[in-house]
Design an enzyme around this catalytic site. Structure first.
Site, PDB file in Angstrom:
ATOM      1  N   ASP A   1      -1.933   6.680 -11.704  1.00  0.00           N
ATOM      2  CA  ASP A   1      -0.336   6.763 -11.903  1.00  0.00           C
ATOM      3  C   ASP A   1      -0.239   6.644 -13.571  1.00  0.00           C
ATOM      4  O   ASP A   1       0.829   7.329 -13.819  1.00  0.00           O
ATOM      5  CB  ASP A   1       0.155   5.305 -11.306  1.00  0.00           C
ATOM      6  N   PHE A   2      -1.097   6.041 -14.127  1.00  0.00           N
ATOM      7  CA  PHE A   2      -0.900   6.193 -15.680  1.00  0.00           C
ATOM      8  C   PHE A   2      -0.891   7.420 -16.314  1.00  0.00           C
ATOM      9  O   PHE A   2      -0.538   7.464 -17.599  1.00  0.00           O
ATOM     10  CB  PHE A   2      -1.495   5.037 -16.364  1.00  0.00           C
TER      11      PHE A   2
ATOM     12  N   PHE B   1      -5.378   3.216 -14.150  1.00  0.00           N
ATOM     13  CA  PHE B   1      -4.950   3.945 -12.721  1.00  0.00           C
ATOM     14  C   PHE B   1      -4.628   5.128 -12.827  1.00  0.00           C
ATOM     15  O   PHE B   1      -3.666   5.632 -13.874  1.00  0.00           O
ATOM     16  CB  PHE B   1      -3.618   3.045 -12.161  1.00  0.00           C
TER      17      PHE B   1
ATOM     18  N   GLU C   1      -9.127   1.042 -21.748  1.00  0.00           N
ATOM     19  CA  GLU C   1      -8.688  -0.378 -21.580  1.00  0.00           C
ATOM     20  C   GLU C   1      -9.650  -1.243 -20.913  1.00  0.00           C
ATOM     21  O   GLU C   1      -9.885  -0.806 -19.833  1.00  0.00           O
ATOM     22  CB  GLU C   1      -7.221  -0.264 -21.081  1.00  0.00           C
TER      23      GLU C   1
ATOM     24  N   HIS D   1       1.138   1.923  -8.515  1.00  0.00           N
ATOM     25  CA  HIS D   1      -0.547   1.828  -8.778  1.00  0.00           C
ATOM     26  C   HIS D   1      -1.238   2.256  -7.566  1.00  0.00           C
ATOM     27  O   HIS D   1      -2.315   2.007  -7.069  1.00  0.00           O
ATOM     28  CB  HIS D   1      -0.746   0.436  -8.759  1.00  0.00           C
TER      29      HIS D   1
ATOM     30  N   GLU E   1      -2.255   4.946 -23.777  1.00  0.00           N
ATOM     31  CA  GLU E   1      -2.764   5.952 -23.011  1.00  0.00           C
ATOM     32  C   GLU E   1      -2.609   7.189 -23.897  1.00  0.00           C
ATOM     33  O   GLU E   1      -3.613   8.226 -23.506  1.00  0.00           O
ATOM     34  CB  GLU E   1      -1.999   6.147 -21.628  1.00  0.00           C
TER      35      GLU E   1
END
Lengths: 328, 334
Positions: free
Chosen positions: B85-86, B83, B29, B129, B60
């Site tokens: 976290d994603f 990130f 992205e 994040h 994702e």
């Protein structure tokens, strides 16, 4: 339907018989406690695998779900490899390391059976991207159930394939039940796949998934579109499974009248009747059936005779170097 | 030697590999026209074009799935998850698909792909994040886990990850992106799975990863200058494969081990290291292994709170002093 030459139609019939007999044998072996773990039979859904299997070219990619025995066989993977894998034997396609839900045979273009619903759709997109990037004429075909249309991976995969105009074909085997629950009870549209096609700028295609001729022709059209660089297709094939979701499921939630009406549309006897009506001598068909049964018997005996895999193999092929070392 | 920022070393490593291997492609992205939200991929679209550097939708699942499908069919993709976290949004691919498919298919596939992601705290972004999730990844058989601390290692280890035939989860640390350092000229490739002894001391061993490495080095300087404690500092660089030989050699020599981990406490990577050290060189230890980690809490947003929970140089010094003071009888002259 007249456009399909007779030799092709006989091959389609032979494929239907192979998938049906082998799948029935898998069920028998399960009842004998020779098939361990779970298994998800495709009895009743063979026409989709046969139609696509024959229409696809050697280099094309098949990605299927845990209900994937039929798709694996339809690309030419050996019966002994399939039955042996279900039985956890050395002769299995994965030498016992994957099991029923992960049948794979790269040399036959079977790029895996995936046991997480929807997981393989983005992977098929990646294979189609790779084909496009390499300038090959390959197409990637992903088969999935109606339940998959409600998971995020379905939508992410369709969108990316459409935006990148990839040679990917998404084939929904709508057998009316997501697992135990009717798909209509949990889906906002009537056709779980086709009614979503417009979201990705694709035409809505609904095919009688129990009519192997119809599937074969739809497959050919989608493959031609993919090879022409015109982008993905989404095809919804209406079908019905004859057994439950998995070995644990007697499928008592289905109305008897519904089951009865779909059994009347069983893809095998209906296609047999059609071939006879077109003047194919019955002996041709009984010969096919006899030969296939003998082949299934031979594969069964070979699988039974195959030893369990060596214990050491549990520790191989975590990594590309063949081993499992995570430390020095 | 040229001086590069950790941020620019990312693009340098990708460019080095894309230039030498046509099979290397890059997707994610905002990585192309925008040059990455952390500006780590500036210039790659211009140099290699939209066929090889592909902006994706916010998908994702599709990013990692497509990378996997491409890796299975002859390409060597690099996928960016903005990130770390994603990764939770596409964990199926990390935990179930990418890591297990070679094994499950009895070696029918290799999976040469790299997942790059921005990991860690320091930007006041809050709990979704700012996480350090390297310990999530190392719990999964079948994926390598790398986390560089310097610009040279960003380039060299990223190049190694791209060339590796196995999947690699590559954790860049967002608080290090502006860090500058010398990077060797010309082609630069490091080996995966080798820890680096950054300084050698006689009294204690401190092992750290990513943004905890500079803090461990500062703490070692303070311990030496103000307390006369001589510390070895090891940059692990890679959790899988894990360089236990380097680690065990230093721990055996110094008798005291401190881990400095940014991941939350439970099942952090230091727990595995502590277990290995306890099993394999227990009788060389002069004290229990001490783990210095972020507490087992989500990462708070406010600067004062975030700074308080992530291991700091001062906290490392304090924990070391507390541990060695607590057992003076076991001390080797300290």
């Amino acid at each position: 339907m007249e456009s399909i030459p007779l030799p092709i139609r006989l091959t389609l019939y032979k494929l239907l018989v192979e998938l049906r007999y082998c799948e029935k044998r898998a069920h028998d072996l399960f009842l004998q406690n020779l098939v361990k773990g779970t298994s998800h039979l495709a009895l009743g859904q063979e026409a989709i695998a046969a139609g696509f299997g024959l229409a696809m070219e050697k280099g094309d990619y098949t990605f299927c779900t845990y209900r994937g025995h039929h798709h694996t066989l339809a690309r030419g993977a050996p019966m002994c490899g399939v039955l042996g894998e279900l039985m956890g034997r050395q002769c299995g396609l994965l030498a016992g390391k994957g099991g029923s839900m992960h049948l794979t045979s790269v040399k036959h273009g079977v790029m895996g059976s995936y046991a997480i619903v929807g997981g393989h759709l983005p992977i098929a997109v990646g294979a189609a991207w790779s084909a496009q990037y390499r300038g090959s004429r390959q197409a990637a075909v992903a088969f999935f159930g109606d339940g998959t249309t409600n998971i995020g991976a379905f939508h992410e995969a369709l969108n990316l394939a459409a935006v990148w105009k990839l040679p990917a074909i998404f084939v929904c085997e709508n057998n009316l039940y997501m697992e135990y629950t009717p798909i209509r009870n949990v889906t906002a549209v009537e056709h779980p796949a086709a009614d979503r096609a417009a979201s990705y700028g694709l035409p809505a295609i609904v095919v009688d998934g129990n009519d192997v001729d119809a599937v074969y022709l739809a497959a050919g059209a989608a493959l031609a579109r993919a090879r022409a660089g015109d982008g993905p297709s989404l095809i919804e094939c209406k079908t019905y499974r004859h057994s439950g979701h998995s070995r644990a499921d007697p499928a008592k939630y289905r109305p008897a009248a519904e089951v009865e009406s779909w059994l009347e549309r069983d893809p095998l006897p209906t296609y047999r009747a059609r071939l006879l009506a077109h003047g194919v001598p019955e002996s041709n068909l009984t010969n096919i059936e006899r030969d296939v049964l003998a082949e299934v018997d031979r594969a069964t005996e070979a699988a039974k005779a195959s030893p369990p895999p060596a214990i050491e193999s549990a520790f191989t092929d975590v990594w590309a170097d063949g081993g499992a070392q995570w430390r020095n | 030697m040229a001086e590069l920022s950790y941020r620019d070393a990312v693009a340098a490593g990708i460019a080095q590999e894309m230039a030498r291997d046509e099979r290397v492609v890059f997707l994610g992205e905002d990585i192309g026209a925008a040059g990455g939200v952390f500006k780590t991929t500036v210039g790659l679209l211009d140099r290699f074009g939209p066929r090889r550097v592909r902006d994706t939708p916010i998908s994702e699942l599709a990013i990692l799935g497509a990378a996997m499908g491409a890796a299975m069919t002859g390409l060597r993709p690099i996928a960016e998850i903005m990130f770390s976290d994603f990764l939770a949004c596409c964990w199926d691919y990390v935990a179930n698909e990418i890591s297990k498919t070679r094994y499950m298919t009895n070696g029918q596939f290799t999976m040469p792909l790299v997942i790059r992601t921005a990991n860690g705290a320091g930007s006041r972004f809050g709990a979704q994040h700012s996480q350090s999730v390297e310990n999530w990844a190392m719990a999964i058989p079948g994926i390598k886990v790398v986390a560089p601390a310097t610009p040279a290692d960003v380039k060299g280890l990223l190049a190694a990850a791209i060339r590796d035939p196995d999947p690699v989860l590559f954790f860049e640390h967002k608080s290090l992106y502006s860090l500058k350092g010398e990077v060797p000229d010309g082609e630069h490739v490091e080996a995966l799975g080798r820890a680096k002894v950054l300084r050698r001391g006689d009294d204690i061993t401190i092992v750290a990863l990513a943004a905890m490495v500079p803090r461990a080095l500062q703490a070692a300087d303070i311990l030496q200058a103000q307390h006369g404690i001589s510390a070895t500092v090891i940059d692990l660089r890679s959790l899988v494969p894990l360089d236990t030989q380097t680690l065990l050699a230093e721990v055996t020599r110094t008798g005291r081990l401190f881990t400095v981990e940014e991941n939350p406490r439970l099942c952090g990577w230091g727990a595995e290291i502590s277990s290995i050290v306890t099993e394999e060189c227990f009788f060389d230890l002069d004290q229990p292994v001490v783990r210095i980690s972020t507490p087992h809490i989500p990462i708070p947003a406010a600067d004062a709170l975030e700074d308080a929970v992530i291991p700091s140089t001062a906290r490392i010094v304090t924990e070391v002093l507390r541990a060695v003071d607590f057992r003076p009888g076991a001390a080797r002259g300290i």
